[in-house]
Design a protein around this motif. Structure first.
Motif, short mmCIF file in Angstrom:
data_model
loop_
_atom_site.label_atom_id
_atom_site.label_comp_id
_atom_site.label_asym_id
_atom_site.label_seq_id
_atom_site.Cartn_x
_atom_site.Cartn_y
_atom_site.Cartn_z
N ILE A 181 11.68 103.01 -45.75
CA ILE A 181 11.72 102.17 -46.95
C ILE A 181 10.42 102.30 -47.73
O ILE A 181 10.42 102.33 -48.96
CB ILE A 181 12.01 100.71 -46.54
N MET A 182 9.32 102.45 -47.00
CA MET A 182 8.02 102.58 -47.69
C MET A 182 7.86 103.94 -48.36
O MET A 182 6.97 104.13 -49.18
CB MET A 182 6.89 102.30 -46.70
N GLY B 109 2.87 97.92 -43.87
CA GLY B 109 3.94 96.96 -44.14
C GLY B 109 3.51 95.53 -43.87
O GLY B 109 2.70 95.25 -42.98
N GLN B 110 4.04 94.61 -44.67
CA GLN B 110 3.80 93.17 -44.46
C GLN B 110 5.13 92.44 -44.60
O GLN B 110 5.29 91.56 -45.43
CB GLN B 110 2.83 92.63 -45.50
N ILE B 111 6.09 92.86 -43.80
CA ILE B 111 7.43 92.28 -43.91
C ILE B 111 7.51 90.93 -43.20
O ILE B 111 8.12 89.99 -43.70
CB ILE B 111 8.47 93.30 -43.37
N LEU C 279 9.15 89.59 -40.93
CA LEU C 279 10.42 88.97 -40.56
C LEU C 279 11.17 89.72 -39.47
O LEU C 279 12.17 89.24 -38.97
CB LEU C 279 11.34 88.89 -41.79
N GLU D 47 21.58 81.11 -35.48
CA GLU D 47 21.50 81.36 -36.92
C GLU D 47 20.31 82.26 -37.26
O GLU D 47 20.40 83.12 -38.13
CB GLU D 47 21.42 80.02 -37.69
N GLU E 119 21.42 85.67 -36.46
CA GLU E 119 22.34 86.16 -37.48
C GLU E 119 21.57 86.58 -38.74
O GLU E 119 21.91 87.58 -39.39
CB GLU E 119 23.38 85.09 -37.84
N PHE E 120 20.55 85.81 -39.08
CA PHE E 120 19.73 86.17 -40.24
C PHE E 120 19.05 87.52 -40.01
O PHE E 120 19.00 88.37 -40.91
CB PHE E 120 18.69 85.08 -40.51
N ASP F 148 21.59 90.15 -40.52
CA ASP F 148 21.84 90.35 -41.95
C ASP F 148 20.69 91.12 -42.59
O ASP F 148 20.90 92.01 -43.42
CB ASP F 148 21.98 88.99 -42.65
N LEU F 149 19.47 90.77 -42.21
CA LEU F 149 18.30 91.44 -42.78
C LEU F 149 18.30 92.93 -42.42
O LEU F 149 18.09 93.79 -43.29
CB LEU F 149 17.03 90.76 -42.24
N ASP G 69 20.84 94.68 -41.69
CA ASP G 69 21.95 95.31 -42.43
C ASP G 69 21.51 95.69 -43.84
O ASP G 69 21.85 96.76 -44.35
CB ASP G 69 23.15 94.36 -42.51
N THR G 70 20.78 94.79 -44.49
CA THR G 70 20.35 95.09 -45.87
C THR G 70 19.35 96.24 -45.87
O THR G 70 19.38 97.09 -46.75
CB THR G 70 19.72 93.88 -46.57
N LEU G 71 18.47 96.27 -44.87
CA LEU G 71 17.47 97.34 -44.84
C LEU G 71 18.11 98.68 -44.54
O LEU G 71 17.62 99.73 -44.96
CB LEU G 71 16.41 97.03 -43.77
N THR H 69 20.83 99.79 -45.59
CA THR H 69 21.74 100.24 -46.65
C THR H 69 21.07 101.28 -47.52
O THR H 69 19.94 101.08 -47.92
CB THR H 69 22.16 99.05 -47.52
N GLY I 171 4.37 97.80 -49.46
CA GLY I 171 4.65 97.37 -48.09
C GLY I 171 5.32 96.02 -47.95
O GLY I 171 5.46 95.52 -46.84
N ARG I 172 5.72 95.42 -49.06
CA ARG I 172 6.32 94.08 -49.00
C ARG I 172 7.82 94.15 -49.20
O ARG I 172 8.33 95.05 -49.85
CB ARG I 172 5.75 93.18 -50.10
N LEU I 173 8.50 93.15 -48.69
CA LEU I 173 9.91 92.92 -49.01
C LEU I 173 10.03 91.51 -49.56
O LEU I 173 9.41 90.58 -49.02
CB LEU I 173 10.79 92.99 -47.76
N ARG J 77 17.74 83.89 -49.53
CA ARG J 77 19.13 83.60 -49.17
C ARG J 77 19.64 82.53 -50.11
O ARG J 77 18.87 81.67 -50.56
CB ARG J 77 19.23 83.12 -47.72
N GLN K 242 23.98 97.17 -54.02
CA GLN K 242 22.61 97.65 -54.20
C GLN K 242 22.42 98.08 -55.64
O GLN K 242 23.31 98.68 -56.25
CB GLN K 242 22.34 98.81 -53.27
N THR L 33 19.09 94.75 -52.59
CA THR L 33 20.30 94.86 -51.76
C THR L 33 20.76 93.44 -51.45
O THR L 33 19.94 92.59 -51.10
CB THR L 33 19.99 95.58 -50.43
N ILE M 119 23.88 91.12 -49.42
CA ILE M 119 25.05 91.16 -48.53
C ILE M 119 25.58 89.74 -48.33
O ILE M 119 24.81 88.77 -48.37
CB ILE M 119 24.73 91.78 -47.14
N ARG N 241 29.96 84.01 -41.21
CA ARG N 241 29.88 83.30 -39.94
C ARG N 241 31.28 82.79 -39.60
O ARG N 241 31.86 82.05 -40.39
CB ARG N 241 28.91 82.11 -40.00
N VAL O 145 17.56 91.30 -50.28
CA VAL O 145 16.26 91.88 -49.95
C VAL O 145 15.88 92.82 -51.08
O VAL O 145 16.67 93.67 -51.49
CB VAL O 145 16.31 92.66 -48.62
N ARG P 137 12.99 95.59 -52.58
CA ARG P 137 11.90 96.47 -52.18
C ARG P 137 11.41 97.27 -53.37
O ARG P 137 12.00 97.23 -54.44
CB ARG P 137 12.34 97.36 -51.03
#
Lengths: 248, 162
Positions: free
Chosen positions: A122-123, A181-183, A185, A234, A237-238, A241-242, A244-246, A248, B45-47, B51, B108, B126, B128, B132, B142, B144
């Protein structure tokens, strides 16, 4: 019954010793027989998961969706203050000054550590680089990623930040960080499979009170984090989901 | 969670010359926005992660979202996600987003976002649906850093989509 425990195979050997110490402590704390088996790579570990040979896993977040949705795992706890972060580096003498200087055809040294690889890729996106226009140079360890860059046989490399900082200062002086990176999460998580669900509460209680146990602080020191934090469904699950988005 | 009423932007919110627009959103809400033609570079480097509930009201935001949007965390939580809508973004882009999410698929795209101070920032976004027990309980988005080439393409394309 002996339960099978495994740890995501993305740790250096000096980190792995802490998990053997942890397993010895955990068996006494919860009065269960638990065998720790560390697989050589993610491929072998995933085969074991598919064949239901894993009951407890310190899982790479990349595998969380498969563990929860396909194999019925539930989240237990994560290490406090220890997120997975990636870092993109070049050799010290590289003409590349920023990610955007990288060109299609770039040779990328990377490990099979799936979440770190994903975050690193991603970077590289700001340079319009993706798997379709990069030459991958697979490396078994982060030390080998560093050697690729120092030798000049790869143009750029992806590291787990912790692994980068574990490199010797001599090696690090021959590298230059382009992006860090400074994600904040994405993190590993201890998860229990269906066979251990009846013991989940007992396991969680032992983990959360580890600091109060006479031997707990020493074990945590060996694991290199201060304490465990509970992860509810939860939150897991988050994370799924996260990821999954990354992805993509 | 307190749902925030949309506030019009005021000249005191922005620095320098601005363009003024009256935006009408999909739910009929309206807001006056003041746009400053100055880009804030996406940080390395950030995201940006957020939600929303199924109605698009922000329920979670990370610190990068706060930093880049210029809003406080309290201002973001409870606000509709379209608080970031930049008038240079064609509505058809967001229709595509919501149609895609409604089908349960991942969306996206490249988005020009409006900051609280009227400036803007580009993202590769992106989104989604969060499912649940078979129900959509919200959406995760998200953002980027996009490539300059993609931004240049969007700067050419988007004005043609109004």
């Amino acid at each position: 019954m002996t339960f099978q425990f495994t740890v995501s195979p993305d740790f250096t050997p000096d980190h792995l010793s802490g998990w053997y110490i942890f397993n010895t402590w955990l068996q006494k704390a919860v009065d269960l027989h638990i065998h720790l088996h560390i697989y050589d790579d993610f491929h072998q570990q995933r085969d074991a998961i598919q064949n239901d040979k894993v009951d407890l896993i310190y899982a790479n977040p990349f595998d969380a969706a498969m563990l929860v949705r396909e194999k019925g795992f539930r989240a237990l706890a994560r290490p406090a203050g220890k997120a997975d972060e990636a870092l993109v580096c070049v050799g010290e003498s590289s003409p590349v000054q920023k990610v955007e200087d990288l060109q299609p055809g770039t040779r990328l040294a990377t490990t099979d550590d799936p979440d770190v690889h994903l975050m690193g890729m991603i970077m590289l996106e700001p340079a319009n680089l993706g798997k379709e226009n990069i030459t991958m140079v697979p490396c078994d360890t982060y030390v080998l990623v560093a050697k690729e860059l120092i030798k000049g046989t790869s143009d750029v490399g992806i590291f787990l930040q912790e692994a980068y900082h574990d490199l010797s200062s001599i090696i690090r002086r021959q590298l230059r960080v382009l992006v860090s990176g400074q994600i904040q999460l994405v993190h590993h998580c201890l998860m229990v499979g269906p066979n251990l669900h009846p013991h989940r509460d007992k396991l969680l209680q032992a983990l959360l009170t580890m600091g109060d146990d006479p031997k707990g602080p020493g074990v945590l020191e060996a694991l290199k984090f201060p304490h465990w934090e509970a992860v509810d469904e939860e939150e897991m699950e988050f994370m799924i989901d996260l990821m999954d988005t990354l992805n993509t | 969670m307190v749902i925030h009423a949309l506030q019009d932007m005021l000249p005191s919110d922005v620095a320098g010359a601005y363009r003024e627009y009256n935006l009408t959103y999909f739910d009929g809400a309206q807001r006056k926005v003041l746009v400053v033609d100055e880009e804030v570079p996406y940080p390395e480097g950030r995201l940006i992660v957020s939600r929303t509930d199924p109605q698009g009201i922000i329920t979670h935001a990370n610190q990068s979202f706060v930093d880049m949007s210029g809003f406080t965390m309290d201002e973001l939580i409870g606000a509709p996600h379209y608080i970031l809508r930049h008038p240079d973004m064609p509505p058809v882009a967001f229709k595509g987003l919501w149609d895609t999410l409604a089908r349960g698929e991942t969306w996206q795209g490249y988005v020009k976002n409006l900051r609280r101070d009227g400036r803007y920032y580009w993202v590769k976004a992106t989104a989604i649906p969060n499912v649940r027990n078979g129900q959509v309980v919200g959406y995760t988005s998200v953002r980027r850093k996009p490539s300059r080439q993609k931004i240049a393409e969007c700067e050419k394309l988007y004005p043609t989509l109004f």
